[in-house]
Design a protein around this motif. Structure first.
Motif, PDB file in Angstrom:
ATOM      1  N   VAL A   1       0.856  -1.178   0.000  1.00  0.00           N
ATOM      2  CA  VAL A   1       0.000   0.000   0.000  1.00  0.00           C
ATOM      3  C   VAL A   1       0.895   1.232   0.000  1.00  0.00           C
ATOM      4  N   ALA A   2       0.660   2.168  -0.913  1.00  0.00           N
ATOM      5  CA  ALA A   2       1.477   3.383  -0.996  1.00  0.00           C
ATOM      6  C   ALA A   2       1.305   4.219   0.260  1.00  0.00           C
ATOM      7  N   VAL A   3       2.366   4.893   0.670  1.00  0.00           N
ATOM      8  CA  VAL A   3       2.315   5.786   1.815  1.00  0.00           C
ATOM      9  C   VAL A   3       1.743   7.116   1.359  1.00  0.00           C
ATOM     10  N   LEU A   4       0.659   7.538   1.964  1.00  0.00           N
ATOM     11  CA  LEU A   4       0.035   8.796   1.595  1.00  0.00           C
ATOM     12  C   LEU A   4       0.807   9.964   2.185  1.00  0.00           C
ATOM     13  N   PRO A   5       0.718  11.143   1.558  1.00  0.00           N
ATOM     14  CA  PRO A   5       1.381  12.324   2.134  1.00  0.00           C
ATOM     15  C   PRO A   5       0.914  12.552   3.556  1.00  0.00           C
ATOM     16  N   SER A   6       1.839  12.964   4.418  1.00  0.00           N
ATOM     17  CA  SER A   6       1.487  13.196   5.817  1.00  0.00           C
ATOM     18  C   SER A   6       0.656  14.463   5.954  1.00  0.00           C
ATOM     19  N   ILE A   7      -0.126  14.521   7.001  1.00  0.00           N
ATOM     20  CA  ILE A   7      -0.896  15.713   7.332  1.00  0.00           C
ATOM     21  C   ILE A   7      -0.260  16.319   8.567  1.00  0.00           C
ATOM     22  N   ILE A   8       0.261  17.529   8.445  1.00  0.00           N
ATOM     23  CA  ILE A   8       1.020  18.118   9.533  1.00  0.00           C
ATOM     24  C   ILE A   8       0.387  19.439   9.951  1.00  0.00           C
ATOM     25  N   PRO A   9       0.562  19.823  11.207  1.00  0.00           N
ATOM     26  CA  PRO A   9       0.029  21.115  11.651  1.00  0.00           C
ATOM     27  C   PRO A   9       0.882  22.268  11.152  1.00  0.00           C
ATOM     28  N   ARG A  10       0.241  23.384  10.831  1.00  0.00           N
ATOM     29  CA  ARG A  10       0.944  24.597  10.442  1.00  0.00           C
ATOM     30  C   ARG A  10       1.187  25.424  11.685  1.00  0.00           C
ATOM     31  N   ILE A  11       2.397  25.925  11.863  1.00  0.00           N
ATOM     32  CA  ILE A  11       2.687  26.766  13.006  1.00  0.00           C
ATOM     33  C   ILE A  11       1.841  28.035  12.906  1.00  0.00           C
ATOM     34  N   PRO A  12       1.181  28.458  13.982  1.00  0.00           N
ATOM     35  CA  PRO A  12       0.353  29.670  13.922  1.00  0.00           C
ATOM     36  C   PRO A  12       1.141  30.874  13.418  1.00  0.00           C
ATOM     37  N   SER A  13       0.678  31.468  12.340  1.00  0.00           N
ATOM     38  CA  SER A  13       1.331  32.605  11.702  1.00  0.00           C
ATOM     39  C   SER A  13       0.376  33.186  10.676  1.00  0.00           C
ATOM     40  N   LEU A  14       0.725  34.358  10.151  1.00  0.00           N
ATOM     41  CA  LEU A  14      -0.070  35.006   9.107  1.00  0.00           C
ATOM     42  C   LEU A  14       0.809  35.174   7.875  1.00  0.00           C
ATOM     43  N   ARG A  15       0.290  34.747   6.722  1.00  0.00           N
ATOM     44  CA  ARG A  15       1.076  34.807   5.490  1.00  0.00           C
ATOM     45  C   ARG A  15       0.817  36.105   4.723  1.00  0.00           C
ATOM     46  N   VAL A  16       1.885  36.672   4.177  1.00  0.00           N
ATOM     47  CA  VAL A  16       1.793  37.799   3.256  1.00  0.00           C
ATOM     48  C   VAL A  16       2.214  37.296   1.880  1.00  0.00           C
ATOM     49  N   ILE A  17       1.321  37.451   0.895  1.00  0.00           N
ATOM     50  CA  ILE A  17       1.563  36.945  -0.456  1.00  0.00           C
ATOM     51  C   ILE A  17       1.130  38.020  -1.445  1.00  0.00           C
ATOM     52  N   ALA A  18       1.889  38.193  -2.509  1.00  0.00           N
ATOM     53  CA  ALA A  18       1.577  39.218  -3.503  1.00  0.00           C
ATOM     54  C   ALA A  18       0.658  38.659  -4.592  1.00  0.00           C
ATOM     55  N   LEU A  19      -0.148  39.544  -5.170  1.00  0.00           N
ATOM     56  CA  LEU A  19      -0.909  39.168  -6.357  1.00  0.00           C
ATOM     57  C   LEU A  19       0.055  38.810  -7.481  1.00  0.00           C
ATOM     58  N   ASN A  20      -0.401  38.028  -8.427  1.00  0.00           N
ATOM     59  CA  ASN A  20       0.479  37.456  -9.449  1.00  0.00           C
ATOM     60  C   ASN A  20       1.049  38.469 -10.446  1.00  0.00           C
ATOM     61  N   ILE A  21       0.456  39.636 -10.518  1.00  0.00           N
ATOM     62  CA  ILE A  21       0.989  40.691 -11.376  1.00  0.00           C
ATOM     63  C   ILE A  21       0.880  42.021 -10.644  1.00  0.00           C
ATOM     64  N   PRO A  22       1.755  42.986 -10.955  1.00  0.00           N
ATOM     65  CA  PRO A  22       1.609  44.322 -10.359  1.00  0.00           C
ATOM     66  C   PRO A  22       0.412  45.026 -10.968  1.00  0.00           C
TER      67      PRO A  22
END
Length: 250
Positions: free
Chosen positions: A65-86
């Motif tokens: 049986v293939a090993v499925l990707p693990s499910i891990i907790p995300r450390i509490p934080s807030l992400r800043v991400i830019a829109l794909n174009i200016p």
């Protein structure tokens, strides 16, 4: 666990093997953390266990049986991400910018609610993030630290953006080095303290001709170094995760 929470220091993470749940100790008790399935776009984002590929010559391949990707907790934080174009200063209003943040986050299957890091006559920049989460660290798409917390963005005494840490767009471009962003600055229309500045928000982010908007270069000072730009300029638009996606249980 609910009876012993007072004995655990605030900020601690606890993983309960059965039924595979993670909890974060807050000042009011335990908060269940949403577990994300790891299907990373980037090598360092949410590492996972590789799938085991059976040997073609194995006599027991039907039992493997293939090993499925693990499910891990995300450390509490807030992400800043830019829109794909200016964008120019005409974004069809602040809600139009919010909608683009939402759609691009959905396209990349990111959990969390993202809104444009912009101020207007109806919204101050400092009020965007949920009050209970303003002390969480600010990170980029890969989880690398950008700033101590949301409140520190408005503190003139702190050096904020860590030198050399990239800021990514939703589709994975490093906007600090990518030529698609010729002007290394981002729109915000805000004062250094996070309040809206009248007449410096490209007419409520609806106009690019004969209008100006406040923006800041990507330096260690963030909002503490701002300047007026013609709204015809194409600058980065940042999206902030307004709250960490807890599942509050207690």
């Amino acid at each position: 666990m609910s009876q012993a929470w007072e004995e655990v220091s605030e900020g601690s993470l606890v993983y309960v093997k059965e039924p595979s749940s993670a909890f974060f100790r807050t000042n009011t008790g335990w908060s269940k953390i949403m577990l994300e399935e790891s299907d990373p776009i980037f090598p360092n984002d949410d590492p996972f266990l590789p799938e085991e590929i059976p040997d073609e010559d194995s006599d027991n391949r039907d039992e493997i049986v293939a090993v499925l990707p693990s499910i891990i907790p995300r450390i509490p934080s807030l992400r800043v991400i830019a829109l794909n174009i200016p964008l120019t200063g005409d974004m069809t209003g602040i809600r139009g910018a919010d909608l683009q943040c939402y759609r691009q986050a959905q396209e990349m299957s990111l959990y969390g609610t993202f809104r444009a890091l912009l101020s207007s006559s109806s919204q101050s920049l400092s009020s965007i993030v949920k009050k209970t989460d303003r002390g969480l660290p600010i990170v980029n798409l890969k989880g690398e630290l950008l700033a101590r917390n949301w409140n520190s963005l408005f503190d003139s005494k702190l050096s904020l953006h860590k030198s050399g840490v990239p800021i990514y767009s939703f589709n994975g471009r490093n906007i600090l080095s990518d030529s698609l962003w010729p002007h290394k600055a981002f729109w915000h229309g805000s004062s250094q303290r996070g309040s809206s500045v009248r007449g410096r928000n490209c007419k409520e982010w609806r106009q690019q001709v004969n209008a100006e908007g406040l923006a800041s270069p990507f330096t260690q000072r963030w909002l503490q170094e701002n300047d007026s730009f013609s709204c015809t300029k194409t600058l980065a638009v940042l999206c902030i995760e307004i709250a960490f996606p807890y599942y509050y249980m207690w």
